[in-house]
Design a protein around this motif. Sequence first.
Motif, PDB file in Angstrom:
ATOM      1  N   CYS A  74      -4.475 -15.054  -5.729  1.00 50.97           N
ATOM      2  CA  CYS A  74      -3.896 -13.836  -5.158  1.00 50.97           C
ATOM      3  C   CYS A  74      -4.929 -13.039  -4.359  1.00 50.97           C
ATOM      4  N   ILE A  75      -6.199 -13.128  -4.718  1.00 52.95           N
ATOM      5  CA  ILE A  75      -7.248 -12.407  -3.981  1.00 52.95           C
ATOM      6  C   ILE A  75      -7.406 -13.011  -2.583  1.00 52.95           C
ATOM      7  N   THR A  76      -7.568 -14.324  -2.532  1.00 59.19           N
ATOM      8  CA  THR A  76      -7.728 -14.997  -1.243  1.00 59.19           C
ATOM      9  C   THR A  76      -6.483 -14.818  -0.387  1.00 59.19           C
ATOM     10  N   PHE A  77      -5.309 -14.982  -1.007  1.00 57.32           N
ATOM     11  CA  PHE A  77      -4.074 -14.822  -0.251  1.00 57.32           C
ATOM     12  C   PHE A  77      -3.950 -13.412   0.310  1.00 57.32           C
ATOM     13  N   GLY A  78      -4.275 -12.396  -0.479  1.00 58.48           N
ATOM     14  CA  GLY A  78      -4.191 -11.013  -0.013  1.00 58.48           C
ATOM     15  C   GLY A  78      -5.073 -10.768   1.200  1.00 58.48           C
ATOM     16  N   GLN A  79      -6.285 -11.329   1.186  1.00 65.32           N
ATOM     17  CA  GLN A  79      -7.189 -11.170   2.317  1.00 65.32           C
ATOM     18  C   GLN A  79      -6.641 -11.866   3.565  1.00 65.32           C
ATOM     19  N   ILE A  80      -6.086 -13.048   3.386  1.00 65.75           N
ATOM     20  CA  ILE A  80      -5.502 -13.778   4.515  1.00 65.75           C
ATOM     21  C   ILE A  80      -4.310 -13.013   5.079  1.00 65.75           C
ATOM     22  N   ALA A  81      -3.429 -12.565   4.187  1.00 59.37           N
ATOM     23  CA  ALA A  81      -2.196 -11.884   4.621  1.00 59.37           C
ATOM     24  C   ALA A  81      -2.505 -10.594   5.381  1.00 59.37           C
ATOM     25  N   GLU A  82      -3.523  -9.856   4.945  1.00 59.43           N
ATOM     26  CA  GLU A  82      -3.864  -8.611   5.640  1.00 59.43           C
ATOM     27  C   GLU A  82      -4.296  -8.884   7.077  1.00 59.43           C
ATOM     28  N   ILE A  83      -5.083  -9.931   7.294  1.00 56.68           N
ATOM     29  CA  ILE A  83      -5.537 -10.266   8.642  1.00 56.68           C
ATOM     30  C   ILE A  83      -4.380 -10.811   9.476  1.00 56.68           C
ATOM     31  N   VAL A  84      -3.582 -11.699   8.897  1.00 50.92           N
ATOM     32  CA  VAL A  84      -2.456 -12.289   9.641  1.00 50.92           C
ATOM     33  C   VAL A  84      -1.434 -11.213  10.004  1.00 50.92           C
ATOM     34  N   ASP A  85      -1.193 -10.259   9.084  1.00 48.97           N
ATOM     35  CA  ASP A  85      -0.260  -9.165   9.352  1.00 48.97           C
ATOM     36  C   ASP A  85      -0.876  -8.081  10.223  1.00 48.97           C
ATOM     37  N   ARG A  86      -2.142  -8.226  10.572  1.00 47.15           N
ATOM     38  CA  ARG A  86      -2.867  -7.269  11.417  1.00 47.15           C
ATOM     39  C   ARG A  86      -2.849  -5.857  10.842  1.00 47.15           C
ATOM     40  N   GLY A  87      -3.037  -5.801   9.520  1.00 46.03           N
ATOM     41  CA  GLY A  87      -3.175  -4.514   8.846  1.00 46.03           C
ATOM     42  C   GLY A  87      -1.881  -3.839   8.469  1.00 46.03           C
ATOM     43  N   SER A  88      -0.727  -4.432   8.771  1.00 45.46           N
ATOM     44  CA  SER A  88       0.531  -3.756   8.427  1.00 45.46           C
ATOM     45  C   SER A  88       0.799  -3.790   6.926  1.00 45.46           C
ATOM     46  N   THR A  89       0.226  -4.746   6.221  1.00 45.46           N
ATOM     47  CA  THR A  89       0.257  -4.740   4.756  1.00 45.46           C
ATOM     48  C   THR A  89      -1.174  -4.854   4.265  1.00 45.46           C
ATOM     49  N   SER A  90      -1.436  -4.255   3.135  1.00 47.43           N
ATOM     50  CA  SER A  90      -2.805  -4.276   2.620  1.00 47.43           C
ATOM     51  C   SER A  90      -3.059  -5.536   1.812  1.00 47.43           C
ATOM     52  N   CYS A  91      -4.313  -5.813   1.610  1.00 43.71           N
ATOM     53  CA  CYS A  91      -4.736  -6.951   0.806  1.00 43.71           C
ATOM     54  C   CYS A  91      -4.183  -6.823  -0.616  1.00 43.71           C
ATOM     55  N   GLY A  92      -4.271  -5.633  -1.178  1.00 44.54           N
ATOM     56  CA  GLY A  92      -3.809  -5.398  -2.540  1.00 44.54           C
ATOM     57  C   GLY A  92      -2.310  -5.602  -2.699  1.00 44.54           C
ATOM     58  N   THR A  93      -1.543  -5.109  -1.734  1.00 52.21           N
ATOM     59  CA  THR A  93      -0.089  -5.245  -1.796  1.00 52.21           C
ATOM     60  C   THR A  93       0.321  -6.710  -1.699  1.00 52.21           C
ATOM     61  N   SER A  94      -0.230  -7.418  -0.732  1.00 54.02           N
ATOM     62  CA  SER A  94       0.115  -8.829  -0.557  1.00 54.02           C
ATOM     63  C   SER A  94      -0.334  -9.661  -1.756  1.00 54.02           C
ATOM     64  N   GLY A  95      -1.541  -9.385  -2.243  1.00 52.74           N
ATOM     65  CA  GLY A  95      -2.048 -10.117  -3.406  1.00 52.74           C
ATOM     66  C   GLY A  95      -1.227  -9.851  -4.655  1.00 52.74           C
ATOM     67  N   ALA A  96      -0.804  -8.612  -4.849  1.00 52.25           N
ATOM     68  CA  ALA A  96       0.012  -8.274  -6.016  1.00 52.25           C
ATOM     69  C   ALA A  96       1.383  -8.945  -5.938  1.00 52.25           C
ATOM     70  N   LEU A  97       1.965  -8.949  -4.756  1.00 47.82           N
ATOM     71  CA  LEU A  97       3.258  -9.606  -4.589  1.00 47.82           C
ATOM     72  C   LEU A  97       3.135 -11.104  -4.843  1.00 47.82           C
ATOM     73  N   TYR A  98       2.064 -11.704  -4.353  1.00 48.68           N
ATOM     74  CA  TYR A  98       1.804 -13.122  -4.599  1.00 48.68           C
ATOM     75  C   TYR A  98       1.681 -13.381  -6.103  1.00 48.68           C
ATOM     76  N   ALA A  99       0.926 -12.533  -6.798  1.00 47.22           N
ATOM     77  CA  ALA A  99       0.735 -12.705  -8.239  1.00 47.22           C
ATOM     78  C   ALA A  99       2.056 -12.553  -8.998  1.00 47.22           C
ATOM     79  N   LEU A 100       2.878 -11.592  -8.602  1.00 47.39           N
ATOM     80  CA  LEU A 100       4.177 -11.406  -9.261  1.00 47.39           C
ATOM     81  C   LEU A 100       5.096 -12.606  -9.047  1.00 47.39           C
TER      82      LEU A 100
END
Length: 188
Positions: A74-100
């Motif tokens: 979830c940590i790595t995914f959150g970092q990837i998602a934040e860059i791919v989304d160009r900051g529209s979602t945060s690393c923490g939000t994406s990582g938490a959703l992935y973990a859930l």
Amino acid sequence: MDPTKPDTNQQEQYGAPAPPDSQPPATGIPVSSAPQYPSNYPQPPSGARVAWSTGLFDCFADAKTCCITFWCPCITFGQIAEIVDRGSTSCGTSGALYALIAYFTGCACFYSCFYRSRLREQYMLEQSPCWDWLVHCCCETCALCQEYRELQNRGYNMVLGWNGNLQQQNRGVAMAPAAPTFEQGMTR
């Protein structure tokens, strides 16, 4: 709104009538359909797909990221998602959703393969070695590590996130020097 009549608001703003099928108003965020490449990255021909900068199974090229991704993807995914989304979602939000999703369904790979597809489209990458969903279903850790390395090789500092990378990029822009200040002595 009648598409045959020009929008008078746009006509006043831009000085010419807007065509009926015009684009929505600008948001202040530069949007380009062409992929963005750092200056040190080889430029592909227009419309051509390029290979990934590292292979799918080059996980141990970056042992630290490989270990983090294996134990806590979830940590790595959150970092990837934040860059791919160009900051529209945060690393923490994406990582938490992935973990859930991973905790409740065990199928977070379907969520992360969506981001692999977006990353490929942004940078015109080949779909290799097979379909995105199959790569993520069979080799989730390797796929996340490959995506992480790809973004790093394209000049992103993954720890900084999207906003940190923008700030770092903007620091390189030359700024006009401020007016000099003079200290004054004691006055009455």
